[in-house]
Each structure stands twice: as C-alpha cells, then as structure tokens.
Design a protein around this motif. Structure first.
Motif, PDB file in Angstrom:
ATOM      1  N   GLY A 247      85.102  34.533  69.923  1.00  0.00           N
ATOM      2  CA  GLY A 247      84.556  35.462  70.902  1.00  0.00           C
ATOM      3  C   GLY A 247      84.705  36.934  70.587  1.00  0.00           C
ATOM      4  N   PHE A 248      85.115  37.268  69.352  1.00  0.00           N
ATOM      5  CA  PHE A 248      85.136  38.678  68.962  1.00  0.00           C
ATOM      6  C   PHE A 248      83.713  39.119  68.640  1.00  0.00           C
ATOM      7  CE2 PHE A 248      89.477  37.305  68.079  1.00  0.00           C
ATOM      8  CZ  PHE A 248      90.214  38.350  68.630  1.00  0.00           C
ATOM      9  N   ALA A 249      83.459  40.412  68.786  1.00  0.00           N
ATOM     10  CA  ALA A 249      82.100  40.923  68.583  1.00  0.00           C
ATOM     11  C   ALA A 249      81.633  40.681  67.152  1.00  0.00           C
ATOM     12  CB  ALA A 249      82.039  42.410  68.926  1.00  0.00           C
ATOM     13  N   ASP A 250      82.514  40.879  66.193  1.00  0.00           N
ATOM     14  CA  ASP A 250      82.189  40.664  64.792  1.00  0.00           C
ATOM     15  C   ASP A 250      83.491  40.650  63.990  1.00  0.00           C
ATOM     16  OD1 ASP A 250      82.939  43.380  64.608  1.00  0.00           O
ATOM     17  OD2 ASP A 250      80.860  44.040  64.761  1.00  0.00           O
ATOM     18  N   GLN A 251      83.359  40.553  62.666  1.00  0.00           N
ATOM     19  CA  GLN A 251      84.550  40.471  61.820  1.00  0.00           C
ATOM     20  C   GLN A 251      85.402  41.733  61.910  1.00  0.00           C
ATOM     21  OE1 GLN A 251      83.750  39.244  57.798  1.00  0.00           O
ATOM     22  NE2 GLN A 251      85.698  40.014  57.014  1.00  0.00           N
ATOM     23  N   SER A 252      84.775  42.891  61.978  1.00  0.00           N
ATOM     24  CA  SER A 252      85.549  44.136  62.048  1.00  0.00           C
ATOM     25  C   SER A 252      86.313  44.238  63.358  1.00  0.00           C
ATOM     26  CB  SER A 252      84.632  45.343  61.869  1.00  0.00           C
ATOM     27  OG  SER A 252      83.686  45.428  62.921  1.00  0.00           O
ATOM     28  N   HIS A 253      85.736  43.688  64.431  1.00  0.00           N
ATOM     29  CA  HIS A 253      86.419  43.684  65.726  1.00  0.00           C
ATOM     30  C   HIS A 253      87.677  42.825  65.660  1.00  0.00           C
ATOM     31  CE1 HIS A 253      86.227  42.851  70.332  1.00  0.00           C
ATOM     32  NE2 HIS A 253      87.026  43.867  70.061  1.00  0.00           N
ATOM     33  N   LEU A 254      87.550  41.630  65.105  1.00  0.00           N
ATOM     34  CA  LEU A 254      88.719  40.784  64.875  1.00  0.00           C
ATOM     35  C   LEU A 254      89.724  41.517  63.995  1.00  0.00           C
ATOM     36  CD1 LEU A 254      90.380  38.135  64.668  1.00  0.00           C
ATOM     37  CD2 LEU A 254      88.834  37.440  62.820  1.00  0.00           C
ATOM     38  N   GLY A 255      89.227  42.178  62.949  1.00  0.00           N
ATOM     39  CA  GLY A 255      90.107  42.862  62.015  1.00  0.00           C
ATOM     40  C   GLY A 255      90.940  43.949  62.665  1.00  0.00           C
TER      41      GLY A 255
END
Length: 279
Positions: A247-255
């Motif tokens: 459910g994170f917006a994208d990989q950078s958000h998770l990062g």
C-alpha cells in the motif's frame, strides 16, 4: 516575479487543502483576501504584512493565522527575504472535520483567531507536520493524523474542548483498533474508518491508542507494513513489488520510511539478507 522569488503549490486530492511553500525578497504581494482559513509558519527571515489595521512581523517559528476575508499584504523588510509554508483550509471542510475529530464539537463550529500571530511551538510543529504530510502525498492515515494534530492545536484553548473526561472504554478501544490495523494493514486505512470501527471519535481514539501502545495509530500502521516489508525483501521480493503489495505509493515512498526506520534502503536490505542480485 523576480527570479529569486519562488512558489511551490500543491493541492491534496482528498481534502482539497492547498499547501504552499514560497520565498520572497522585497515586495511579495498587494493587499488581498482569501475565502479560506490560512495557517502558516515562517521558516526563514522576517515576513512583514498588514492585517486588521496592524503591521505584523513574523519571524522563524511564528505561526500566522488568518480568517476568511482578512485583508493582508506582504513584503520582506530585510535583506535575504523570507520563506514560509502555508495551508489553506476550506471553512466547510474545517467544520466537518471538527465534528469528526471531536464528537462534542458544537454544531456549525467555526474558528475565530484572537491573534494573528502565535508564538506556540506545539502549534508550529503541528502546522509543519500537516504541511509535510499533505505536500509530499503521504499515506491517507498519515495525512489525517497530521491534520488532526493541527486541529487539536488550533482548538486547544476553546471552551468546548475542556469537556472531555476519561472514558472507561478507552483500553478496549485501543485493543480493538490494534486488531483492526493488523487485519487491514495492506489497505489504505483512514483514521475516520478506524474510528467508526471502534465507535468513537478520532481524538479519543488516537489518545487511547498512544497511551496503550506508545505510538499513534498511523505510526503503528507504518511499522506493521515495514515489518512485513522486511520479511518480503528477505525472501527475495523486489522493492517495487513490495511497495505495491503493502500500500505504499511507490518504491521511493517505501524507501523513505524504510531508511528512517532501519537506516538502509530496501534494496540494500534485500541484498544483505537474500544474497540475490537486483533484477
């Protein structure tokens, strides 16, 4: 506009709230008014403006509060100009949210600011956190939590806020909320949804949860997702697919969240734990 002046403006798609960060040197803008409540913080320099027939000077950390219809201008009286961040709150949204956050808010509740400038570190921090959450497009529960913190700060001294008393249901409410988060951690949960599931207003829900578990509900949800992310990454899943699954917006958000929690990127963690090369 001079080349050394700049404006960064976005609008939150859920609430319609505009967030603006800007820098001005010299004259900023002529007298004007807005149909929104303006809540902002000066970051750098001296922000000078006329409002309610008084000349104000806002310095770093000062919160400025304007009601709909307040005519104001702006300029930088000192070299180097000023930088500030601002939220534009629609009156109808504000009235609706006050009744959602505080179940004893009076009908047609509207804010009235006694002072245009406030030297209140807690309110300044709440304003900055709300700005950052909306401006960067954080998770819905993170944005709602930040806005609730802002509303709590804005209403801290209102008479009806003093009516809250200890509720014997709160420990059970906290446990129910925790169970709900564990069952739905992969969904885009909002505080309003969580409060409805627990049959309580958002203010007491957040207070009860933090008292029981040491974290606000939004922070607890992020930690749940990060713990799951660690397991998926260690098993060899790619950061991009993990971000989408959780459910994170994208990989950078998770990062961003992963680095804040663990001090290394998801890709680095995956490489260390799984010994698998990046695809």
């Amino acid at each position: 506009m001079a080349s050394h002046n700049w404006i960064d403006l976005t609008q939150d798609h859920d609430t319609g709230i505009e967030t603006l960060r800007a820098h001005f040197e010299g004259h900023a803008y002529d007298p004007h008014w807005h149909d929104s409540y303006l809540v902002g913080v000066t970051e750098h320099g001296v922000q000078q403006f006329n409002c309610r027939r008084i000349r104000h000077q806002s310095t770093p950390g000062t919160v400025f509060l304007l009601e709909p219809g307040d005519i104001h201008d702006g300029d930088a009286p000192s070299e180097g100009g000023f930088t500030y961040r601002m939220l534009y709150l629609d009156p109808l949204w504000l009235e609706r949210e006050l009744s959602a956050v505080f179940d004893n808010a009076p009908a047609n509740a509207q804010l009235s600011f006694a002072n245009t400038l406030a030297c209140d570190p807690r309110l300044a921090r709440a304003t900055s956190l709300a700005f950052e959450a909306l401006h960067s497009g954080e998770l819905r529960i993170v944005r709602q939590s930040a806005l609730d913190g802002l509303l709590e700060g804005l209403t801290a001294h209102l008479q009806w806020r003093t009516r809250y008393r200890q509720d014997p249901r709160l420990p059970l409410v906290a446990q129910r909320a925790r169970d709900y988060l564990h069952e739905h951690f992969y969904q885009d949960i909002g505080l309003d949804e969580l409060a409805r599931a627990c049959n309580i207003d958002r203010f007491r829900l957040s207070r009860a949860f933090k008292a029981a578990y040491g974290l606000a509900p939004h922070a607890y949800l992020v930690q749940l997702r990060l713990a799951k992310a660690r397991r998926l990454l260690a098993s060899g899943e790619q950061p991009a697919s993990v971000a989408i699954a959780l459910g994170f917006a994208d990989q950078s958000h998770l990062g961003r969240w992963f680095v804040r929690a663990y001090g290394l990127t998801p890709a680095r963690y995956r490489a260390k734990c799984s010994n698998l090369p990046d695809a």
